[in-house]
Design an enzyme around this catalytic site. Structure first.
Site, mmCIF file in Angstrom:
data_model
loop_
_atom_site.group_PDB
_atom_site.id
_atom_site.type_symbol
_atom_site.label_atom_id
_atom_site.label_comp_id
_atom_site.label_asym_id
_atom_site.label_seq_id
_atom_site.Cartn_x
_atom_site.Cartn_y
_atom_site.Cartn_z
ATOM 1 N N HIS A 11 -25.300 54.177 -77.986
ATOM 2 C CA HIS A 11 -24.432 54.392 -76.807
ATOM 3 C C HIS A 11 -23.265 53.420 -76.723
ATOM 4 C CE1 HIS A 11 -27.186 57.324 -75.222
ATOM 5 N NE2 HIS A 11 -28.172 56.462 -75.048
ATOM 6 N N ASP A 71 -32.871 61.059 -80.939
ATOM 7 C CA ASP A 71 -33.187 60.381 -79.682
ATOM 8 C C ASP A 71 -33.111 61.408 -78.538
ATOM 9 O OD1 ASP A 71 -32.905 57.193 -78.702
ATOM 10 O OD2 ASP A 71 -32.191 58.621 -77.191
ATOM 11 N N HIS A 85 -31.539 61.026 -75.870
ATOM 12 C CA HIS A 85 -30.212 60.960 -75.254
ATOM 13 C C HIS A 85 -29.119 61.312 -76.269
ATOM 14 C CE1 HIS A 85 -32.746 58.163 -72.848
ATOM 15 N NE2 HIS A 85 -32.069 58.661 -71.841
ATOM 16 N N ASP A 132 -37.841 58.318 -77.547
ATOM 17 C CA ASP A 132 -37.927 58.570 -76.100
ATOM 18 C C ASP A 132 -37.967 60.067 -75.788
ATOM 19 O OD1 ASP A 132 -35.331 58.815 -76.988
ATOM 20 O OD2 ASP A 132 -34.452 57.486 -75.482
HETATM 21 ZN ZN LIG Z 1 -32.550 57.437 -75.731
#
Ligand SMILES: [Zn+2]
Length: 361
Positions: free
Chosen positions: A134, A169, A171, A264
Site C-alpha cells: 500500500h 492479499d 486488499h 488476510d
Molecule cells: Zn491486506
C-alpha cells in the site's frame, strides 16, 4: 531445480508498530518455528537467506527523497507530526522508533530473494516480512512504509525484464498498481475484496481496485483487478483465480513472476470479509509453483496469528515440493450453499468478466 529460499532474520519479527496494532511482525516466528519443527529447513533443497539492507537508491526507485527523509526523521523522533506523510500515532501506520532501519531490512529481504532467484541459484524465494503493497511514492499507507513489491518490480523492469506481479492479499495492491499504471513492462493482477461492507456501511480499504482501473497510455490493459464481493468463499475464489490469472500470465509471457501472498483473505482473519480456505490457497500457490518462471514471493497482510502460521508454512512447503501435513490445513472451512451460493457465484462471475474485459488484447 526446486531449491527454495526462506528469508529469515529475527530482527524483522520483533518490532512493534503499536501495542494494539493488528500487524504483529512476531507472527513470522510462528511460521519459522513451525517449518523448523517440520524439518523443512533440513531438506536438501531448502536455503535460509539472511536479508540484506536496501540502499537509499533502491528505495528511491519508488519513493520520493523527501518522503525517505521524513521516515528517517520519524524513526529518530516518533513523537513528531508526520501526518502529511501518511504516518500518525493513532492511525493505520504509526511512526515508531527504528521504523526506517527495519523497513530497509524488510525491503532488503525482498531484494535478497529477488537476487537469488534472478541469478538462477534458487527457483523461488519467500520473504514473509515483505509484501507491503500500500505504500505510495510520497506517503505511508495501510501499515506499509516502503513498498518492497513495487521496488522489486521496478528494479526488475530496469533490467529489461517483463514482470508479472500477482497480489492475492485481501486488499487491493494499490501502491504497486500506481507505480506501474502507465507501463506495459509490469503487469499487475490483484484479487481482492472490493466495495461496501454491508454491516459497517463503509467501503473496504483502500477503496480502489475496480475492474475499470486498467492502466493508462502504454499501460492500458496491464493493470488487472479482480474485485471480489465480501464473503467470497474458497470455492469461488479458486474459480476466479483460475479464470483470470493463468490465462493472462500465459498471454503476457513474463520473464519473472512476483507474488504478494497476504493471507488476510483467510476466513479466520479479523480485518477482512473474504472466506478463503487453506485448501483454496494450496490450489493457487501450487499454480505459481507449477509455472516455469523465476518466482519472487512475499508475505503481506495476515492478522490471524494461527492462519498466518499454518498457511505460510504450507506455502513454503509447496515451494519446496514437500508434502503438506494435515495439521497445516483448515479442518472445516466454510462454504456457501443454496441462495447465498448463487449470489456469491453471480457476483464473482461479474468480477471475472470485469477483469478479463479490462485486459490488453
Ligand atoms: Zn491486506
Amino acid at each position: 531445480m526446486t531449491a527454495a529460499g526462506f528469508v529469515w532474520d529475527p530482527r524483522v519479527a520483533t518490532h512493534v508498530y503499536r501495542d494494539d496494532h493488528p500487524l504483529k511482525p512476531k507472527r513470522l516466528i510462528g511460521v519459522h518455528d513451525t517449518l523448523e519443527r517440520l524439518g523443512a529447513f533440513a531438506r536438501p533443497d531448502a536455503r535460509v537467506l539472511t536479508p540484506r539492507t536496501a540502499t537509499r537508491t533502491e528505495i528511491e526507485r519508488i519513493h520520493d527523497s523527501d518522503y525517505v527523509d521524513a521516515v528517517m526523521q520519524a524513526s529518530r523522533d516518533p513523537g513528531g507530526d508526520y501526518t502529511e506523510w501518511g504516518l500518525s500515532a493513532w492511525g493505520d501506520t504509526p511512526p515508531f522508533a527504528g521504523m526506517h532501519e527495519v523497513s530497509l531490512l524488510t525491503t532488503g529481504g525482498t531484494l535478497t530473494a529477488m537476487e537469488e532467484v534472478i541469478s538462477g541459484r534458487l527457483r523461488v524465494a519467500f520473504n514473509g516480512s515483505g509484501g507491503l503493497h500500500h505504500a505510495m511514492r510520497r506517503n505511508a499507507s495501510g501499515f506499509c512504509i516502503y513498498d518492497d513489491p513495487a521496488i522489486a518490480c521496478g528494479l526488475l523492469a530496469d533490467r529489461g525484464m517483463k514482470v508479472a506481479y500477482v497480489d492475492i492479499d485481501a486488499h487491493h495492491g494499490d501502491g504497486v498498481q500506481a507505480a506501474f499504471y502507465e507501463t506495459d513492462q509490469v503487469l499487475t493482477i490483484s484479487l481482492h475484496q472490493y466495495g461496501m461492507i454491508p454491516e459497517l456501511r463503509r467501503p473496504f480499504f483502500p477503496g480502489t481496485g475496480a475492474a475499470n482501473e486498467r492502466g493508462r497510455g502504454r499501460g492500458a490493459g496491464y493493470s488487472i483487478n479482480v474485485a471480489l464481493p465480501p464473503y467470497t468463499d474458497g470455492a469461488a475464489y479458486q474459480r476466479a483465480f483460475d479464470a483470470v490469472v493463468p490465462p493472462l500470465l500465459e498471454r503476457y509471457r513474463p520473464d519473472v513472476l512476483v507474488t504478494q501472498q497476504g493471507i488476510d483473505s483467510h476466513y479466520e482473519d479479523p480485518l477482512t470479509h473474504l472466506m478463503v480456505s487453506s485448501q483454496a490457497r494450496e490450489h493457487v500457490v501450487k499454480q505459481f509453483a507449477a509455472s516455469k518462471w523465476p518466482w519472487v514471493a512475499m508475505g503481506g497482510g495476515g492478522y490471524s496469528m494461527d492462519a498466518v502460521r499454518r498457511v505460510w508454512s504450507m506455502e513454503f512447503l509447496i515451494m519446496l515440493g514437500a508434502p503438506i501435513p494435515a495439521e497445516l490445513h483448515d479442518a472445516d472451512p466454510p462454504e456457501w450453499t443454496g441462495d447465498r451460493r448463487a449470489q456469491v457465484d453471480a457476483a464473482v462471475d461479474a468480477a471475472i468478466a470485469g477483469a478479463l474485459g479490462a485486459a490488453w488484447t
